[in-house]
Scaffold this motif. Structure first.
Motif, PDB file in Angstrom:
ATOM      1  N   SER A  60      54.362  44.298  26.700  1.00 13.69           N
ATOM      2  CA  SER A  60      53.839  43.086  27.340  1.00 13.69           C
ATOM      3  C   SER A  60      54.859  42.491  28.300  1.00 13.69           C
ATOM      4  CB  SER A  60      53.493  42.037  26.272  1.00 13.69           C
ATOM      5  OG  SER A  60      52.504  42.499  25.402  1.00 13.69           O
ATOM      6  N   LEU A  61      54.348  41.774  29.271  1.00  9.14           N
ATOM      7  CA  LEU A  61      55.185  41.012  30.196  1.00  9.14           C
ATOM      8  C   LEU A  61      54.444  39.730  30.565  1.00  9.14           C
ATOM      9  CD1 LEU A  61      56.592  43.511  32.883  1.00  9.14           C
ATOM     10  CD2 LEU A  61      57.930  42.201  31.217  1.00  9.14           C
ATOM     11  N   ARG A  62      55.200  38.688  30.853  1.00 13.37           N
ATOM     12  CA  ARG A  62      54.610  37.484  31.397  1.00 13.37           C
ATOM     13  C   ARG A  62      55.246  37.194  32.755  1.00 13.37           C
ATOM     14  NH1 ARG A  62      54.596  31.181  29.382  1.00 13.37           N
ATOM     15  NH2 ARG A  62      56.752  31.305  30.122  1.00 13.37           N
TER      16      ARG A  62
ATOM     17  N   ASN B  54      49.276  42.412  28.568  1.00 11.54           N
ATOM     18  CA  ASN B  54      49.471  43.113  27.306  1.00 11.54           C
ATOM     19  C   ASN B  54      48.957  44.544  27.409  1.00 11.54           C
ATOM     20  OD1 ASN B  54      50.360  40.613  26.136  1.00 11.54           O
ATOM     21  ND2 ASN B  54      48.219  40.044  25.841  1.00 11.54           N
ATOM     22  N   SER B  55      49.326  45.338  26.429  1.00 10.91           N
ATOM     23  CA  SER B  55      48.872  46.746  26.382  1.00 10.91           C
ATOM     24  C   SER B  55      49.070  47.428  27.735  1.00 10.91           C
ATOM     25  CB  SER B  55      47.395  46.800  25.967  1.00 10.91           C
ATOM     26  OG  SER B  55      47.192  46.186  24.719  1.00 10.91           O
ATOM     27  N   LEU B  56      50.249  47.272  28.276  1.00 11.99           N
ATOM     28  CA  LEU B  56      50.519  47.785  29.613  1.00 11.99           C
ATOM     29  C   LEU B  56      50.464  49.301  29.660  1.00 11.99           C
ATOM     30  CD1 LEU B  56      53.277  45.255  30.624  1.00 11.99           C
ATOM     31  CD2 LEU B  56      51.188  45.701  31.911  1.00 11.99           C
TER      32      LEU B  56
ATOM     33  N   ARG C 175      43.049  42.686  28.892  1.00 18.37           N
ATOM     34  CA  ARG C 175      44.481  42.927  28.679  1.00 18.37           C
ATOM     35  C   ARG C 175      45.356  41.846  29.311  1.00 18.37           C
ATOM     36  NH1 ARG C 175      46.904  47.175  30.867  1.00 18.37           N
ATOM     37  NH2 ARG C 175      45.427  47.511  32.573  1.00 18.37           N
ATOM     38  N   VAL C 176      44.771  41.014  30.161  1.00 14.97           N
ATOM     39  CA  VAL C 176      45.573  39.993  30.837  1.00 14.97           C
ATOM     40  C   VAL C 176      44.958  38.610  30.650  1.00 14.97           C
ATOM     41  CG1 VAL C 176      46.314  41.660  32.571  1.00 14.97           C
ATOM     42  CG2 VAL C 176      44.437  40.095  33.080  1.00 14.97           C
ATOM     43  N   THR C 177      45.834  37.621  30.720  1.00 18.45           N
ATOM     44  CA  THR C 177      45.427  36.224  30.704  1.00 18.45           C
ATOM     45  C   THR C 177      46.148  35.514  31.835  1.00 18.45           C
ATOM     46  OG1 THR C 177      45.183  36.264  28.291  1.00 18.45           O
ATOM     47  CG2 THR C 177      45.310  34.106  29.355  1.00 18.45           C
ATOM     48  N   ILE C 178      45.401  34.771  32.622  1.00 15.21           N
ATOM     49  CA  ILE C 178      46.010  33.958  33.666  1.00 15.21           C
ATOM     50  C   ILE C 178      45.878  32.499  33.252  1.00 15.21           C
ATOM     51  CG2 ILE C 178      43.885  33.886  35.048  1.00 15.21           C
ATOM     52  CD1 ILE C 178      45.691  33.900  37.561  1.00 15.21           C
ATOM     53  N   SER C 179      46.958  31.755  33.434  1.00 12.17           N
ATOM     54  CA  SER C 179      46.956  30.355  33.027  1.00 12.17           C
ATOM     55  C   SER C 179      47.796  29.541  33.997  1.00 12.17           C
ATOM     56  CB  SER C 179      47.492  30.201  31.604  1.00 12.17           C
ATOM     57  OG  SER C 179      48.819  30.685  31.518  1.00 12.17           O
ATOM     58  N   ARG C 180      47.680  28.217  33.860  1.00 11.12           N
ATOM     59  CA  ARG C 180      48.377  27.329  34.799  1.00 11.12           C
ATOM     60  C   ARG C 180      48.997  26.181  34.034  1.00 11.12           C
ATOM     61  NH1 ARG C 180      44.114  25.527  38.547  1.00 11.12           N
ATOM     62  NH2 ARG C 180      43.718  24.024  36.895  1.00 11.12           N
TER      63      ARG C 180
ATOM     64  N   ILE D  31      39.132  27.770  36.010  1.00  9.42           N
ATOM     65  CA  ILE D  31      38.189  28.893  35.997  1.00  9.42           C
ATOM     66  C   ILE D  31      38.939  30.153  36.410  1.00  9.42           C
ATOM     67  CG2 ILE D  31      36.105  29.811  37.059  1.00  9.42           C
ATOM     68  CD1 ILE D  31      35.371  26.779  37.522  1.00  9.42           C
ATOM     69  N   THR D  32      38.679  31.240  35.689  1.00 11.93           N
ATOM     70  CA  THR D  32      39.417  32.477  35.936  1.00 11.93           C
ATOM     71  C   THR D  32      38.487  33.641  36.229  1.00 11.93           C
ATOM     72  OG1 THR D  32      39.472  33.114  33.595  1.00 11.93           O
ATOM     73  CG2 THR D  32      41.267  31.728  34.400  1.00 11.93           C
ATOM     74  N   TYR D  33      39.080  34.670  36.804  1.00 12.38           N
ATOM     75  CA  TYR D  33      38.354  35.917  37.067  1.00 12.38           C
ATOM     76  C   TYR D  33      39.381  37.041  37.011  1.00 12.38           C
ATOM     77  CZ  TYR D  33      35.689  39.553  39.413  1.00 12.38           C
ATOM     78  OH  TYR D  33      35.065  40.724  39.712  1.00 12.38           O
ATOM     79  N   HIS D  34      38.965  38.186  36.416  1.00 15.47           N
ATOM     80  CA  HIS D  34      39.864  39.321  36.278  1.00 15.47           C
ATOM     81  C   HIS D  34      39.230  40.588  36.838  1.00 15.47           C
ATOM     82  CE1 HIS D  34      42.163  36.755  33.611  1.00 15.47           C
ATOM     83  NE2 HIS D  34      41.079  36.570  32.870  1.00 15.47           N
ATOM     84  N   ALA D  35      40.063  41.450  37.377  1.00 15.17           N
ATOM     85  CA  ALA D  35      39.585  42.755  37.815  1.00 15.17           C
ATOM     86  C   ALA D  35      39.193  43.591  36.593  1.00 15.17           C
ATOM     87  CB  ALA D  35      40.672  43.469  38.604  1.00 15.17           C
ATOM     88  N   ASP D  36      38.255  44.498  36.789  1.00 12.95           N
ATOM     89  CA  ASP D  36      37.796  45.341  35.677  1.00 12.95           C
ATOM     90  C   ASP D  36      38.941  46.149  35.073  1.00 12.95           C
ATOM     91  OD1 ASP D  36      34.566  46.162  37.178  1.00 12.95           O
ATOM     92  OD2 ASP D  36      35.229  44.430  36.004  1.00 12.95           O
TER      93      ASP D  36
END
Length: 127
Positions: free
Chosen positions: A17-19, A84-86, A67-72, A57-62
């Motif tokens: 994992s990386l942040r 995660n699960s890179l 595996r990812v979370t975007i936050s602010r 509001i978020t959106y992720h690529a398929d």
């Protein structure tokens, strides 16, 4: 002067994992849509995730969904990308970008949407 600075990249083993962080200066993040993009060697830049609006509001690529979370963090004026699960195919230079979007109710991962870009941070997934 509007500026975006990425950090948090590095070398990680598959499954790790990386942040990543995208720190903004010169503007207030929650008035903008923020996107994360990546570019692998020899490939075109592609969108990963984006976040917009006061509700975040978020959106992720398929390719990364689940595996990812975007936050602010509004207090720190910073957007994070938790990965995660890179996989080795996640390797690339990750950049964040911003576009003025005070009333947006959704975001997208079209590169042409975004006006301001950071310099990027390298992520390498390898054993």
């Amino acid at each position: 002067q509007l500026q975006l600075v990425e950090s948090g990249g590095g070398l990680v083993q598959p499954g790790g994992s990386l942040r990543l962080s995208c720190a903004a200066s010169g503007f207030v993040l929650n008035h903008y849509a923020i996107g994360w993009f990546r570019q692998a060697p020899g490939k075109e830049r592609e969108g990963v995730s984006c976040i917009v609006g006061f509700d975040g509001i978020t959106y992720h690529a398929d390719s990364v969904r689940g595996r990812v979370t975007i936050s602010r963090d509004n207090a720190k004026n910073t957007v994070y990308l938790q990965m995660n699960s890179l996989k080795p195919e996640d390797t690339g230079v990750y950049s964040c970008a911003a576009v003025w979007a005070p009333s947006a109710t959704s975001c997208d991962l079209d590169l042409s949407t975004y006006d301001y870009w950071g310099q990027g941070t390298q992520v390498t997934v390898s054993s």
